[in-house]
Design a protein around this motif. Structure first.
Motif, PDB file in Angstrom:
ATOM      1  N   ALA A 121     -30.301   9.211 -19.086  1.00 52.68           N
ATOM      2  CA  ALA A 121     -30.642  10.605 -19.376  1.00 52.68           C
ATOM      3  C   ALA A 121     -31.821  11.026 -18.503  1.00 52.68           C
ATOM      4  O   ALA A 121     -32.642  10.184 -18.125  1.00 52.68           O
ATOM      5  CB  ALA A 121     -31.013  10.747 -20.851  1.00 52.68           C
ATOM      6  N   PRO A 122     -31.918  12.317 -18.182  1.00 49.78           N
ATOM      7  CA  PRO A 122     -33.069  12.779 -17.403  1.00 49.78           C
ATOM      8  C   PRO A 122     -34.395  12.424 -18.076  1.00 49.78           C
ATOM      9  O   PRO A 122     -35.374  12.113 -17.418  1.00 49.78           O
ATOM     10  CB  PRO A 122     -32.882  14.294 -17.333  1.00 49.78           C
ATOM     11  CG  PRO A 122     -31.407  14.503 -17.527  1.00 49.78           C
ATOM     12  CD  PRO A 122     -30.960  13.392 -18.453  1.00 49.78           C
ATOM     13  N   SER A 123     -34.410  12.448 -19.414  1.00 49.47           N
ATOM     14  CA  SER A 123     -35.596  12.055 -20.173  1.00 49.47           C
ATOM     15  C   SER A 123     -35.151  11.262 -21.395  1.00 49.47           C
ATOM     16  O   SER A 123     -34.478  11.804 -22.278  1.00 49.47           O
ATOM     17  CB  SER A 123     -36.385  13.289 -20.626  1.00 49.47           C
ATOM     18  OG  SER A 123     -37.304  12.938 -21.643  1.00 49.47           O
ATOM     19  N   ALA A 124     -35.525   9.990 -21.449  1.00 46.59           N
ATOM     20  CA  ALA A 124     -35.161   9.164 -22.603  1.00 46.59           C
ATOM     21  C   ALA A 124     -35.790   9.729 -23.878  1.00 46.59           C
ATOM     22  O   ALA A 124     -35.154   9.767 -24.927  1.00 46.59           O
ATOM     23  CB  ALA A 124     -35.614   7.720 -22.383  1.00 46.59           C
ATOM     24  N   ASP A 125     -37.034  10.188 -23.781  1.00 44.60           N
ATOM     25  CA  ASP A 125     -37.710  10.747 -24.955  1.00 44.60           C
ATOM     26  C   ASP A 125     -36.927  11.930 -25.520  1.00 44.60           C
ATOM     27  O   ASP A 125     -36.688  12.008 -26.732  1.00 44.60           O
ATOM     28  CB  ASP A 125     -39.126  11.201 -24.609  1.00 44.60           C
ATOM     29  CG  ASP A 125     -40.061  10.053 -24.281  1.00 44.60           C
ATOM     30  OD1 ASP A 125     -39.664   8.876 -24.492  1.00 44.60           O
ATOM     31  OD2 ASP A 125     -41.174  10.316 -23.807  1.00 44.60           O
ATOM     32  N   ASP A 126     -36.531  12.842 -24.653  1.00 49.07           N
ATOM     33  CA  ASP A 126     -35.767  14.020 -25.108  1.00 49.07           C
ATOM     34  C   ASP A 126     -34.428  13.601 -25.705  1.00 49.07           C
ATOM     35  O   ASP A 126     -33.997  14.155 -26.710  1.00 49.07           O
ATOM     36  CB  ASP A 126     -35.540  15.000 -23.954  1.00 49.07           C
ATOM     37  CG  ASP A 126     -36.826  15.681 -23.502  1.00 49.07           C
ATOM     38  OD1 ASP A 126     -37.848  15.592 -24.222  1.00 49.07           O
ATOM     39  OD2 ASP A 126     -36.815  16.291 -22.416  1.00 49.07           O
ATOM     40  N   TRP A 127     -33.776  12.626 -25.090  1.00 49.53           N
ATOM     41  CA  TRP A 127     -32.481  12.155 -25.601  1.00 49.53           C
ATOM     42  C   TRP A 127     -32.654  11.578 -27.005  1.00 49.53           C
ATOM     43  O   TRP A 127     -31.866  11.882 -27.905  1.00 49.53           O
ATOM     44  CB  TRP A 127     -31.888  11.116 -24.649  1.00 49.53           C
ATOM     45  CG  TRP A 127     -30.515  10.670 -25.023  1.00 49.53           C
ATOM     46  CD1 TRP A 127     -29.337  11.207 -24.601  1.00 49.53           C
ATOM     47  CD2 TRP A 127     -30.168   9.577 -25.900  1.00 49.53           C
ATOM     48  NE1 TRP A 127     -28.278  10.523 -25.167  1.00 49.53           N
ATOM     49  CE2 TRP A 127     -28.756   9.524 -25.959  1.00 49.53           C
ATOM     50  CE3 TRP A 127     -30.897   8.652 -26.631  1.00 49.53           C
ATOM     51  CZ2 TRP A 127     -28.073   8.578 -26.731  1.00 49.53           C
ATOM     52  CZ3 TRP A 127     -30.222   7.707 -27.400  1.00 49.53           C
ATOM     53  CH2 TRP A 127     -28.830   7.677 -27.444  1.00 49.53           C
ATOM     54  N   LEU A 128     -33.679  10.743 -27.196  1.00 49.78           N
ATOM     55  CA  LEU A 128     -33.943  10.146 -28.503  1.00 49.78           C
ATOM     56  C   LEU A 128     -34.183  11.226 -29.557  1.00 49.78           C
ATOM     57  O   LEU A 128     -33.609  11.173 -30.648  1.00 49.78           O
ATOM     58  CB  LEU A 128     -35.167   9.223 -28.436  1.00 49.78           C
ATOM     59  CG  LEU A 128     -35.016   7.929 -27.645  1.00 49.78           C
ATOM     60  CD1 LEU A 128     -36.378   7.286 -27.417  1.00 49.78           C
ATOM     61  CD2 LEU A 128     -34.086   6.970 -28.338  1.00 49.78           C
ATOM     62  N   LEU A 129     -35.010  12.202 -29.232  1.00 48.50           N
ATOM     63  CA  LEU A 129     -35.336  13.250 -30.207  1.00 48.50           C
ATOM     64  C   LEU A 129     -34.121  14.136 -30.509  1.00 48.50           C
ATOM     65  O   LEU A 129     -33.923  14.534 -31.662  1.00 48.50           O
ATOM     66  CB  LEU A 129     -36.522  14.080 -29.710  1.00 48.50           C
ATOM     67  CG  LEU A 129     -37.842  13.299 -29.655  1.00 48.50           C
ATOM     68  CD1 LEU A 129     -38.920  14.099 -28.937  1.00 48.50           C
ATOM     69  CD2 LEU A 129     -38.299  12.889 -31.046  1.00 48.50           C
ATOM     70  N   ARG A 130     -33.299  14.416 -29.506  1.00 45.44           N
ATOM     71  CA  ARG A 130     -32.065  15.194 -29.756  1.00 45.44           C
ATOM     72  C   ARG A 130     -31.132  14.436 -30.688  1.00 45.44           C
ATOM     73  O   ARG A 130     -30.539  15.022 -31.599  1.00 45.44           O
ATOM     74  CB  ARG A 130     -31.338  15.505 -28.443  1.00 45.44           C
ATOM     75  CG  ARG A 130     -31.801  16.769 -27.771  1.00 45.44           C
ATOM     76  CD  ARG A 130     -30.841  17.253 -26.691  1.00 45.44           C
ATOM     77  NE  ARG A 130     -30.360  16.218 -25.798  1.00 45.44           N
ATOM     78  CZ  ARG A 130     -31.015  15.800 -24.712  1.00 45.44           C
ATOM     79  NH1 ARG A 130     -32.172  16.337 -24.379  1.00 45.44           N
ATOM     80  NH2 ARG A 130     -30.508  14.863 -23.951  1.00 45.44           N
ATOM     81  N   ARG A 131     -30.948  13.143 -30.447  1.00 47.60           N
ATOM     82  CA  ARG A 131     -30.087  12.326 -31.321  1.00 47.60           C
ATOM     83  C   ARG A 131     -30.615  12.325 -32.752  1.00 47.60           C
ATOM     84  O   ARG A 131     -29.857  12.409 -33.703  1.00 47.60           O
ATOM     85  CB  ARG A 131     -30.004  10.883 -30.817  1.00 47.60           C
ATOM     86  CG  ARG A 131     -29.074  10.623 -29.680  1.00 47.60           C
ATOM     87  CD  ARG A 131     -27.595  10.798 -30.030  1.00 47.60           C
ATOM     88  NE  ARG A 131     -27.084   9.969 -31.100  1.00 47.60           N
ATOM     89  CZ  ARG A 131     -26.436   8.838 -30.959  1.00 47.60           C
ATOM     90  NH1 ARG A 131     -26.203   8.357 -29.768  1.00 47.60           N
ATOM     91  NH2 ARG A 131     -25.995   8.176 -32.009  1.00 47.60           N
ATOM     92  N   LEU A 132     -31.903  12.223 -32.884  1.00 47.44           N
ATOM     93  CA  LEU A 132     -32.536  12.211 -34.199  1.00 47.44           C
ATOM     94  C   LEU A 132     -32.306  13.537 -34.926  1.00 47.44           C
ATOM     95  O   LEU A 132     -31.910  13.549 -36.089  1.00 47.44           O
ATOM     96  CB  LEU A 132     -34.029  11.965 -33.996  1.00 47.44           C
ATOM     97  CG  LEU A 132     -34.840  11.341 -35.090  1.00 47.44           C
ATOM     98  CD1 LEU A 132     -34.205  10.052 -35.576  1.00 47.44           C
ATOM     99  CD2 LEU A 132     -36.243  11.080 -34.599  1.00 47.44           C
ATOM    100  N   LYS A 133     -32.535  14.645 -34.217  1.00 46.44           N
ATOM    101  CA  LYS A 133     -32.373  15.965 -34.823  1.00 46.44           C
ATOM    102  C   LYS A 133     -30.927  16.259 -35.196  1.00 46.44           C
ATOM    103  O   LYS A 133     -30.662  16.983 -36.150  1.00 46.44           O
ATOM    104  CB  LYS A 133     -32.887  17.055 -33.873  1.00 46.44           C
ATOM    105  CG  LYS A 133     -34.387  17.073 -33.746  1.00 46.44           C
ATOM    106  CD  LYS A 133     -34.805  18.125 -32.750  1.00 46.44           C
ATOM    107  CE  LYS A 133     -36.283  18.048 -32.468  1.00 46.44           C
ATOM    108  NZ  LYS A 133     -36.684  18.983 -31.418  1.00 46.44           N
ATOM    109  N   SER A 134     -29.981  15.718 -34.431  1.00 41.91           N
ATOM    110  CA  SER A 134     -28.567  16.008 -34.690  1.00 41.91           C
ATOM    111  C   SER A 134     -27.933  15.031 -35.688  1.00 41.91           C
ATOM    112  O   SER A 134     -26.790  15.216 -36.091  1.00 41.91           O
ATOM    113  CB  SER A 134     -27.773  15.992 -33.382  1.00 41.91           C
ATOM    114  OG  SER A 134     -27.715  14.682 -32.851  1.00 41.91           O
TER     115      SER A 134
END
Length: 130
Positions: free
Chosen positions: A77-90
């Motif tokens: 992913a372009p940003s692992a942090d953003d990917w992790l937080l998106r997965r968490l929110k969804s």
């Protein structure tokens, strides 16, 4: 307890490599496929073999996905942090998730969502004890 055990683990791959796998001069090797492979081998020994695991690496896909191989799924992913937080929110139930990160901001946000958080070295200890 068993009921509180995360069913899905989301792992920041380069964060774990940085914190506990590669040290000193080896840090220039973070981005190499051999380093990612080393982390995947360790993750296959995680002490909860029933848990689903996703390891996210920052950057463009560097290698074909090994979907035939049992064990962790790999995402780029372009940003692992953003990917992790998106997965968490969804997630329908974030309390079923575990997040492995050394990033304080991601850890705080993950806990607020109800996820269990492990620091990279705690995660690696659980991989080496299996």
């Amino acid at each position: 307890t068993e009921a509180e055990k995360p069913e899905i683990w989301l792992v920041d791959g380069f964060n774990v490599l940085h914190a506990g796998v590669l040290r000193g001069r080896e840090r220039g090797k973070w981005w190499r496929e051999s380093s990612r492979t080393r982390l995947l081998e360790l993750a296959r020994c995680f002490d909860d073999p029933e848990a689903e695991m996703w390891i996210v690496f920052d950057g463009p896909r560097a290698a074909p996905a090994a979907s035939e191989t049992p064990g962790p799924r790999v995402v780029f992913a372009p940003s692992a942090d953003d990917w992790l937080l998106r997965r968490l929110k969804s997630a329908p139930d974030p309390s079923r998730l575990g997040v492995v990160t050394g990033d304080r901001r991601v850890a705080i946000r993950s806990r607020r969502c109800g996820a269990r958080v492990l620091m990279p070295r705690e995660f690696l200890d659980r991989c080496r004890s299996g």
